[in-house]
Design a protein around this motif. Structure first.
Motif, PDB file in Angstrom:
ATOM      1  N   ASP A 205       0.816  -1.217   0.000  1.00 39.86           N
ATOM      2  CA  ASP A 205       0.000   0.000   0.000  1.00 39.86           C
ATOM      3  C   ASP A 205       0.845   1.261   0.000  1.00 39.86           C
ATOM      4  OD1 ASP A 205      -2.283  -1.476  -0.065  1.00 39.86           O
ATOM      5  OD2 ASP A 205      -3.070  -0.824   1.862  1.00 39.86           O
ATOM      6  N   ARG A 206       1.962   1.253   0.703  1.00 37.10           N
ATOM      7  CA  ARG A 206       2.818   2.443   0.705  1.00 37.10           C
ATOM      8  C   ARG A 206       3.388   2.720  -0.682  1.00 37.10           C
ATOM      9  NH1 ARG A 206       5.716   1.126   6.449  1.00 37.10           N
ATOM     10  NH2 ARG A 206       5.163  -0.967   5.742  1.00 37.10           N
ATOM     11  N   ASP A 207       3.598   1.643  -1.466  1.00 40.37           N
ATOM     12  CA  ASP A 207       4.083   1.841  -2.836  1.00 40.37           C
ATOM     13  C   ASP A 207       3.034   2.503  -3.718  1.00 40.37           C
ATOM     14  OD1 ASP A 207       6.740   0.613  -2.645  1.00 40.37           O
ATOM     15  OD2 ASP A 207       5.622  -1.228  -2.255  1.00 40.37           O
ATOM     16  N   GLN A 208       1.766   2.298  -3.416  1.00 38.13           N
ATOM     17  CA  GLN A 208       0.717   2.975  -4.173  1.00 38.13           C
ATOM     18  C   GLN A 208       0.737   4.474  -3.861  1.00 38.13           C
ATOM     19  OE1 GLN A 208      -0.152   0.508  -6.124  1.00 38.13           O
ATOM     20  NE2 GLN A 208       0.803  -0.847  -4.603  1.00 38.13           N
ATOM     21  N   LEU A 209       0.966   4.812  -2.602  1.00 38.25           N
ATOM     22  CA  LEU A 209       1.089   6.223  -2.223  1.00 38.25           C
ATOM     23  C   LEU A 209       2.332   6.851  -2.854  1.00 38.25           C
ATOM     24  CD1 LEU A 209       0.138   5.829   1.528  1.00 38.25           C
ATOM     25  CD2 LEU A 209      -1.269   6.896  -0.244  1.00 38.25           C
ATOM     26  N   ARG A 210       3.400   6.091  -2.921  1.00 36.18           N
ATOM     27  CA  ARG A 210       4.615   6.595  -3.578  1.00 36.18           C
ATOM     28  C   ARG A 210       4.359   6.818  -5.067  1.00 36.18           C
ATOM     29  NH1 ARG A 210       7.183   2.416  -0.108  1.00 36.18           N
ATOM     30  NH2 ARG A 210       8.166   3.531   1.643  1.00 36.18           N
ATOM     31  N   GLY A 211       3.495   5.984  -5.647  1.00 40.13           N
ATOM     32  CA  GLY A 211       3.151   6.172  -7.053  1.00 40.13           C
ATOM     33  C   GLY A 211       2.474   7.508  -7.290  1.00 40.13           C
ATOM     34  N   ILE A 212       1.619   7.929  -6.370  1.00 38.87           N
ATOM     35  CA  ILE A 212       0.989   9.248  -6.493  1.00 38.87           C
ATOM     36  C   ILE A 212       2.039  10.348  -6.400  1.00 38.87           C
ATOM     37  CG2 ILE A 212      -0.560  10.893  -5.357  1.00 38.87           C
ATOM     38  CD1 ILE A 212      -2.322   8.570  -4.538  1.00 38.87           C
ATOM     39  N   ALA A 213       2.904  10.261  -5.403  1.00 33.89           N
ATOM     40  CA  ALA A 213       3.922  11.296  -5.200  1.00 33.89           C
ATOM     41  C   ALA A 213       4.875  11.390  -6.388  1.00 33.89           C
ATOM     42  CB  ALA A 213       4.708  11.012  -3.923  1.00 33.89           C
ATOM     43  N   ALA A 214       5.137  10.264  -7.048  1.00 34.66           N
ATOM     44  CA  ALA A 214       6.057  10.242  -8.195  1.00 34.66           C
ATOM     45  C   ALA A 214       5.368  10.615  -9.496  1.00 34.66           C
ATOM     46  CB  ALA A 214       6.684   8.859  -8.325  1.00 34.66           C
ATOM     47  N   GLY A 215       4.058  10.828  -9.482  1.00 31.32           N
ATOM     48  CA  GLY A 215       3.336  11.187 -10.688  1.00 31.32           C
ATOM     49  C   GLY A 215       2.986  10.007 -11.569  1.00 31.32           C
ATOM     50  N   GLU A 216       3.141   8.789 -11.052  1.00 34.09           N
ATOM     51  CA  GLU A 216       2.821   7.603 -11.837  1.00 34.09           C
ATOM     52  C   GLU A 216       1.317   7.350 -11.886  1.00 34.09           C
ATOM     53  OE1 GLU A 216       5.027   4.514  -9.982  1.00 34.09           O
ATOM     54  OE2 GLU A 216       6.983   5.300 -10.619  1.00 34.09           O
ATOM     55  N   CYS A 217       0.594   7.858 -10.907  1.00 36.37           N
ATOM     56  CA  CYS A 217      -0.853   7.726 -10.858  1.00 36.37           C
ATOM     57  C   CYS A 217      -1.410   8.904 -10.067  1.00 36.37           C
ATOM     58  CB  CYS A 217      -1.274   6.390 -10.223  1.00 36.37           C
ATOM     59  SG  CYS A 217      -0.490   6.045  -8.639  1.00 36.37           S
ATOM     60  N   ASP A 218      -2.688   9.095 -10.163  1.00 39.86           N
ATOM     61  CA  ASP A 218      -3.334  10.219  -9.478  1.00 39.86           C
ATOM     62  C   ASP A 218      -4.165   9.779  -8.283  1.00 39.86           C
ATOM     63  OD1 ASP A 218      -2.249  11.821 -11.455  1.00 39.86           O
ATOM     64  OD2 ASP A 218      -4.077  11.818 -12.674  1.00 39.86           O
ATOM     65  N   VAL A 219      -4.507   8.500  -8.255  1.00 42.96           N
ATOM     66  CA  VAL A 219      -5.394   7.968  -7.219  1.00 42.96           C
ATOM     67  C   VAL A 219      -4.883   6.598  -6.803  1.00 42.96           C
ATOM     68  CG1 VAL A 219      -7.765   7.252  -6.696  1.00 42.96           C
ATOM     69  CG2 VAL A 219      -7.370   9.173  -8.240  1.00 42.96           C
ATOM     70  N   ALA A 220      -5.068   6.256  -5.534  1.00 40.77           N
ATOM     71  CA  ALA A 220      -4.655   4.935  -5.049  1.00 40.77           C
ATOM     72  C   ALA A 220      -5.638   4.434  -4.004  1.00 40.77           C
ATOM     73  CB  ALA A 220      -3.251   4.985  -4.461  1.00 40.77           C
ATOM     74  N   ILE A 221      -5.740   3.116  -3.904  1.00 38.54           N
ATOM     75  CA  ILE A 221      -6.508   2.477  -2.838  1.00 38.54           C
ATOM     76  C   ILE A 221      -5.508   1.964  -1.812  1.00 38.54           C
ATOM     77  CG2 ILE A 221      -8.131   0.644  -2.241  1.00 38.54           C
ATOM     78  CD1 ILE A 221      -9.143   0.725  -5.134  1.00 38.54           C
ATOM     79  N   THR A 222      -5.732   2.287  -0.541  1.00 31.56           N
ATOM     80  CA  THR A 222      -4.770   1.935   0.500  1.00 31.56           C
ATOM     81  C   THR A 222      -5.475   1.760   1.836  1.00 31.56           C
ATOM     82  OG1 THR A 222      -2.729   2.669   1.619  1.00 31.56           O
ATOM     83  CG2 THR A 222      -4.299   4.371   0.994  1.00 31.56           C
ATOM     84  N   ASN A 223      -4.837   1.083   2.763  1.00 26.43           N
ATOM     85  CA  ASN A 223      -5.318   1.067   4.140  1.00 26.43           C
ATOM     86  C   ASN A 223      -4.875   2.350   4.834  1.00 26.43           C
ATOM     87  OD1 ASN A 223      -6.600  -1.376   3.942  1.00 26.43           O
ATOM     88  ND2 ASN A 223      -5.068  -2.538   5.077  1.00 26.43           N
ATOM     89  N   HIS A 224      -5.740   2.893   5.674  1.00 25.69           N
ATOM     90  CA  HIS A 224      -5.470   4.202   6.280  1.00 25.69           C
ATOM     91  C   HIS A 224      -4.176   4.224   7.077  1.00 25.69           C
ATOM     92  CE1 HIS A 224      -6.719   2.434  10.127  1.00 25.69           C
ATOM     93  NE2 HIS A 224      -6.110   3.465  10.674  1.00 25.69           N
ATOM     94  N   TYR A 225      -3.832   3.112   7.730  1.00 27.40           N
ATOM     95  CA  TYR A 225      -2.696   3.165   8.646  1.00 27.40           C
ATOM     96  C   TYR A 225      -1.352   3.232   7.933  1.00 27.40           C
ATOM     97  CZ  TYR A 225      -2.143  -1.949   8.118  1.00 27.40           C
ATOM     98  OH  TYR A 225      -1.973  -3.213   7.624  1.00 27.40           O
ATOM     99  N   TYR A 226      -1.307   2.796   6.675  1.00 32.36           N
ATOM    100  CA  TYR A 226      -0.067   2.956   5.914  1.00 32.36           C
ATOM    101  C   TYR A 226       0.205   4.437   5.654  1.00 32.36           C
ATOM    102  CZ  TYR A 226       0.102  -2.068   5.082  1.00 32.36           C
ATOM    103  OH  TYR A 226       0.178  -3.429   5.248  1.00 32.36           O
ATOM    104  N   TYR A 227      -0.845   5.163   5.317  1.00 27.96           N
ATOM    105  CA  TYR A 227      -0.705   6.616   5.146  1.00 27.96           C
ATOM    106  C   TYR A 227      -0.258   7.248   6.462  1.00 27.96           C
ATOM    107  CZ  TYR A 227      -1.999  11.494   4.377  1.00 27.96           C
ATOM    108  OH  TYR A 227      -1.989  12.869   4.285  1.00 27.96           O
ATOM    109  N   ALA A 228      -0.885   6.849   7.559  1.00 28.69           N
ATOM    110  CA  ALA A 228      -0.530   7.418   8.861  1.00 28.69           C
ATOM    111  C   ALA A 228       0.910   7.092   9.233  1.00 28.69           C
ATOM    112  CB  ALA A 228      -1.484   6.904   9.930  1.00 28.69           C
ATOM    113  N   MET A 229       1.354   5.887   8.930  1.00 35.38           N
ATOM    114  CA  MET A 229       2.744   5.517   9.204  1.00 35.38           C
ATOM    115  C   MET A 229       3.712   6.462   8.496  1.00 35.38           C
ATOM    116  SD  MET A 229       2.812   1.373   8.873  1.00 35.38           S
ATOM    117  CE  MET A 229       1.946   0.288  10.002  1.00 35.38           C
TER     118      MET A 229
END
Length: 345
Positions: A205-229
């Motif tokens: 899930d953290r890699d999906q968030l990294r994909g947003i930050a890197a401009g590889e995607c605009d939206v991601a599905i993730t568990n909330h606690y990975y974002y919080a971490m």
């Protein structure tokens, strides 16, 4: 501890009595064998506090959820496992189907929602995690996404990052959709998501968030606690990844946001069943619930738990889906079949 339930209180009192026994009397050492799929520092802290409070030593065997289930199944009546602890409803269901849990009565636990307890008494949740949607602060406007269904719109073609269909979190999300909308509607949604992927699924899930930050995607599905971490990380790069996106807790006007759990049950052949019950009850104590919120960024399952975590607090309030968690496990096989049919990688 505010949510210390009677059995644990009694055990603590007995421990205190044994420690003050007359000279020459030795109390019998007590222990519990924990088979766990979790790997968090919060859990280690809970184990240490549990032993300090009760005098019961915790022997830990750690492996993936499926490995644990297979280990206990193969060992059968010879298994030393007292507690099976794992994440996600699907794995709890697999253990239940394999006959690995004893039937227990968890109904005396105050403050826990009914859907967080297995109706047949095989397991109980002790922490929860929401399956949410993250979107780019630069490339997506606030309010564009309010539901899981929104991600099926063709305007998100080539813009979504998500883990593979083999991921149990995605399987449980789809299992929930099947329960609410039926298999045909869930399959249409899954097919649309597969068509809207920005890249082949990869990583966690953290890699999906990294994909947003890197401009590889605009939206991601993730568990909330990975974002919080990541938002609370000591790593500046992780904090920057979190800062690049905003979370949406979907379906607030309909079914509520999909929530999954970490859960535990007493093993069917537990040699230390009473100690196992005391341990599971300790997971639901005020101190343990605080640790899961503050150290692992999970939501407590006991109502009115007290904790200090600004990032987690900032996600509240939200309406959670109150579907019975065991239904997610029951629908897991159907979800996997749907994923296969729509070629979600």
């Amino acid at each position: 501890m505010r949510f210390l339930i009677p059995a644990l209180a009694a055990a603590t009192a007995l421990t205190a009595c044994s420690q003050s026994a007359p000279s020459g009397e030795e109390s019998e050492a007590r222990s519990v064998n924990l088979y766990t799929a979790r790997h968090y520092s919060s859990d280690e802290a809970v184990y240490a506090d549990f032993t300090a409070a009760t005098g019961i030593e915790v022997n830990v065997l750690q492996a993936s959820g499926d490995q644990l289930i297979e280990r206990v199944r193969v060992d059968g009546e010879r298994s030393p496992a007292d507690i099976i602890l794992t994440v996600d409803a699907a794995r709890l269901h697999r253990a239940e189907e394999a006959g690995l849990f004893a039937v227990s009565d968890f109904s005396n636990i105050d403050g826990i929602a009914a859907n967080m307890v297995d109706p047949d008494g095989h397991w109980v949740a002790f922490a929860s995690r929401a399956r949410v949607i993250a979107y780019s602060n630069d490339r997506v406007e606030a309010g564009e996404i309010t539901s899981y269904a929104d991600l099926a719109d063709p305007r998100w073609e080539g813009r979504i990052c998500v883990r593979s269909s083999g991921n149990v979190y995605n399987q449980s999300l789809l299992a929930g959709l099947i329960a609410h909308e039926g298999e045909e509607a869930a399959e249409a949604w899954a097919a649309a998501i597969a068509a809207n992927l920005a890249r082949a699924p990869q990583g966690g899930d953290r890699d999906q968030l990294r994909g947003i930050a890197a401009g590889e995607c605009d939206v991601a599905i993730t568990n909330h606690y990975y974002y919080a971490m990541m938002a609370r990380s000591n790593d500046e790069a992780d904090r920057a990844v979190a800062a690049a996106s905003t979370l949406v807790f979907p379906n607030q006007e309909t079914t509520g946001t999909h929530v999954n759990i970490s859960g535990a049950g007493i093993a069917a052949n537990a040699p230390n069943a009473e100690e196992a019950r005391i341990f599971i009850e300790y997971l639901l104590s005020a101190d343990s619930q605080r640790k899961f919120a503050e150290m692992t960024n999970e939501f407590p399952v006991i109502a009115d738990s007290q904790w200090d975590n600004d990032v987690l607090a900032g996600m509240l309030p939200f309406t959670a889906d109150d579907i019975a968690i065991d239904v997610l496990g029951e629908n897991n096989a159907a979800a996997q079949r749907v994923f296969d049919r729509v070629d979600w990688p």
